[in-house]
Design a protein around this motif. Sequence first.
Motif, short mmCIF file in Angstrom:
data_model
loop_
_atom_site.label_atom_id
_atom_site.label_comp_id
_atom_site.label_asym_id
_atom_site.label_seq_id
_atom_site.Cartn_x
_atom_site.Cartn_y
_atom_site.Cartn_z
N LYS A 139 -2.61 -0.31 -4.52
CA LYS A 139 -1.37 -1.09 -4.43
C LYS A 139 -0.48 -0.87 -5.65
N ASP A 178 4.67 0.56 -2.04
CA ASP A 178 5.21 -0.29 -0.97
C ASP A 178 4.59 0.09 0.37
N ASP A 184 5.19 3.55 2.31
CA ASP A 184 5.72 4.57 1.40
C ASP A 184 5.34 5.97 1.84
#
Length: 206
Positions: free
Chosen positions: A134, A161, A164
């Motif tokens: 993350k 994100d 992504d």
Amino acid sequence: MTRPLKTTVLISGTGSNLQALIDAAAAPDHGARIVVVISDRPEVKALERAAAAGIPTEVVSWRASSGREQFTTAVCDAAERNGARAMILAGFMRILAPVAMERFPAAIINTHPALLPAFPGAHAVPQALAHGVKLTGVTIHFVDEEVDHGPIIYQEAVAVDPGDTEDELQARIQAAEHRVYPMVVDAFCRGRLDVDGRMVNWRESL
Ligand code: GRF
């Protein structure tokens, strides 16, 4: 301040980090002066950026070299010939032999697009995505004999994100690099970094 420290920037490709370093070094009070840009291959965008800024360039061909030791010696010779006292690696895709650390002790710095010791090597961004982390980010570190391993100078986290792509994540990591690498190089050149084993201590707060 005292005179800026003469540095070389080692590149292999696009040179967006080189551009950030060139732009920062244009400020009259910046700690670094880039005296030569050294590439391991000809005809890369970074060499054009250096030429456009009026900075001398040298190509030390990896392909024409007889091995890592000889290549590294040639890189060090090119750096010294131009008066460089430190080496800044910016997207340089070759591993330097230990002779570089002997000739430029505690004076070789690299930026890596992950939070080391996670994801060393040339594929840090896709590996971070594939692993599902993350947080990833930028690590700026001294170079030692092992790949992406030397004492860590500075890190900044970049969030991954949902959804992504590799390009999107890489762009955000590079935006962070462009901001922090010139700042770290400036601090190094001003003698603000003390290395004690694996620990790098900053003499003043940022
Ligand atoms: C940077 O993201 C750096 O961390 C990695 O290679 C990339 C080089 O990009 N080692 P550029 O050539 O500076 O645009």
